[in-house]
Write an enzyme that holds these catalytic residues in place. Structure first.
Site, PDB file in Angstrom:
ATOM      1  N   GLY A   7      52.903 -15.331 133.299  1.00 58.84           N
ATOM      2  CA  GLY A   7      52.115 -13.972 133.057  1.00 58.84           C
ATOM      3  C   GLY A   7      50.469 -14.513 133.687  1.00 58.84           C
ATOM      4  N   ALA A   8      49.236 -13.274 134.137  1.00 64.24           N
ATOM      5  CA  ALA A   8      48.375 -12.844 134.283  1.00 64.24           C
ATOM      6  C   ALA A   8      47.865 -13.034 132.961  1.00 64.24           C
ATOM      7  CB  ALA A   8      48.348 -14.342 136.054  1.00 64.24           C
ATOM      8  N   GLY A   9      47.951 -12.666 131.920  1.00 62.06           N
ATOM      9  CA  GLY A   9      47.237 -11.455 131.450  1.00 62.06           C
ATOM     10  C   GLY A   9      46.179 -12.108 130.277  1.00 62.06           C
ATOM     11  N   VAL A  11      44.589 -13.716 127.643  1.00 58.59           N
ATOM     12  CA  VAL A  11      44.438 -14.399 127.290  1.00 58.59           C
ATOM     13  C   VAL A  11      45.180 -15.776 128.339  1.00 58.59           C
ATOM     14  CG1 VAL A  11      45.338 -16.586 125.666  1.00 58.59           C
ATOM     15  CG2 VAL A  11      44.513 -14.101 124.478  1.00 58.59           C
ATOM     16  N   GLY A  12      46.517 -15.089 128.966  1.00 55.72           N
ATOM     17  CA  GLY A  12      47.378 -16.164 129.518  1.00 55.72           C
ATOM     18  C   GLY A  12      45.963 -16.345 131.179  1.00 55.72           C
ATOM     19  N   ASN A 102      51.231 -14.540 117.967  1.00 55.49           N
ATOM     20  CA  ASN A 102      50.775 -14.829 116.482  1.00 55.49           C
ATOM     21  C   ASN A 102      51.814 -14.652 115.490  1.00 55.49           C
ATOM     22  OD1 ASN A 102      48.023 -13.501 116.685  1.00 55.49           O
ATOM     23  ND2 ASN A 102      48.820 -12.006 117.760  1.00 55.49           N
ATOM     24  N   LYS A 186      45.472 -19.379 110.256  1.00 52.04           N
ATOM     25  CA  LYS A 186      45.158 -18.339 110.933  1.00 52.04           C
ATOM     26  C   LYS A 186      46.247 -17.197 110.793  1.00 52.04           C
ATOM     27  CE  LYS A 186      45.850 -16.599 115.389  1.00 52.04           C
ATOM     28  NZ  LYS A 186      45.932 -16.643 116.613  1.00 52.04           N
ATOM     29  N   GLU A 268      52.557  -5.665 116.930  1.00 50.14           N
ATOM     30  CA  GLU A 268      53.225  -7.124 115.910  1.00 50.14           C
ATOM     31  C   GLU A 268      53.417  -6.966 115.079  1.00 50.14           C
ATOM     32  OE1 GLU A 268      52.276 -10.671 119.084  1.00 50.14           O
ATOM     33  OE2 GLU A 268      50.878 -10.114 118.233  1.00 50.14           O
TER      34      GLU A 268
END
Length: 306
Positions: A7-9, A11-12, A102, A186, A268
């Site tokens: 993907g190219a969202g 974060v990516g 996450n 985290k 999530e």
């Protein structure tokens, strides 16, 4: 280094874009419509650390093949099964998979699909969003990517990945020797913030102003106890930092889980809160708050589906 980004969202797109900008051979696995948009306008990054408009390589699922050194996986946890299916043609014996999802529940699924030796530990502290025009907006000074071997402190592939990321601007990417500890830290923080903000349907500051700081601190302590029983005790400095965060009446901090629920999107919750609930139960610890939060998440999913 040949890197494939799923993907190219937000974060990516940001991490892969900075890596491509630094000279690595980066390919984005995208759907045909996103491939056409990237071909026409390039990958557009807007960041306090410098904007970029980059021509990028793309590939669609039907043309995907092996030969990648690194796969960066930054999807939502509820898309993991589809991501695994999409990535199978790309993964061979040389490929390292770096997931920055996450929680921790994704590791078992990736191990089962590709073998534990292929799967690194990873986490990202980056706040970004993708707008309606496909532009990636990096929103603040959070720009940290951590990765590591889950069964060793160092390896040649970690050094190669670190070297590829070293020239990136607007990104601090580090190979860390204790990635499992970092991932648990985290989760302790995120699980506390997510459960608190989702159950109360309010950001941290509003919860504190309503008298909820002891509730948030009790959640933090419970998650820290769970982590310690898993072999990952929380450092005192870490606990002090997050007790302060969860005591701040001016804090506007709200989790993406809360934003997704309030916007009527998938969340999530099952993957973060569900994982914590099951781990607490297995450790013989109290799960009441987690049961309520999961019921809330599931009720919202039923409402969204309807």
């Amino acid at each position: 280094m040949r890197c494939l980004v799923l993907g190219a969202g937000a974060v990516g797109g940001y991490v892969g874009g900075r890596l491509a900008e630094a000279g690595a051979e980066v390919t984005f696995l995208v759907r045909p419509a996103r491939a056409a948009a990237l071909a026409a306008r390039g990958l557009r990054l807007r960041s306090p650390f410098g904007d970029a408009d980059l021509p990028v390589r793309t590939v669609t699922a039907e043309a995907l093949g092996p030969g990648h050194d690194l796969v960066l996986l930054a999807c939502k946890a509820y898309d993991l099964d589809a991501a695994i299916a999409a990535l199978r043609p790309a993964v061979d014996g040389r490929t390292a998979i770096l997931p920055v999802l996450n929680g921790l529940s994704h590791l078992a699924a990736l191990d089962a699909a590709f073998g534990r030796a292929a799967v690194l530990g990873g986490l990202a502290k980056i706040q970004a969003r993708l707008d309606e025009e496909g532009v990636v907006h990096h929103l603040n000074d959070w720009r940290w990517l951590g990765f590591g071997e889950r069964d060793a402190a160092d390896s040649p592939r970690l050094r190669a990945i670190a070297a590829a990321f070293a020239p990136c601007r607007g990104l601090v990417a580090e190979a860390v020797p204790d990635i499992a500890q970092r991932m648990w830290e985290k989760l302790v923080h995120l699980g506390t913030a997510a459960l608190g903000t989702v159950l109360m349907r309010a950001p941290v500051g509003a919860i504190v102003r309503a008298g909820g700081a002891p509730f948030l601190h009790a959640l933090l302590d419970r998650h820290a106890t769970l982590a310690a029983r898993q072999g990952h005790p929380m450092p005192e400095a870490f606990l002090a930092e997050y007790r302060a965060l969860f005591s701040d009446p001016a804090s506007a901090y709200a989790t993406s889980m809360l934003r997704d629920i309030e916007a009527g999107r998938r969340s999530e919750g099952e993957h973060v809160l569900g994982f914590l609930r099951e781990a607490l139960a297995a450790a013989g610890m109290e799960t009441g708050w987690h049961d309520l939060a999961l019921l809330h998440v599931r009720a919202q999913e039923q409402r969204r589906a309807g």
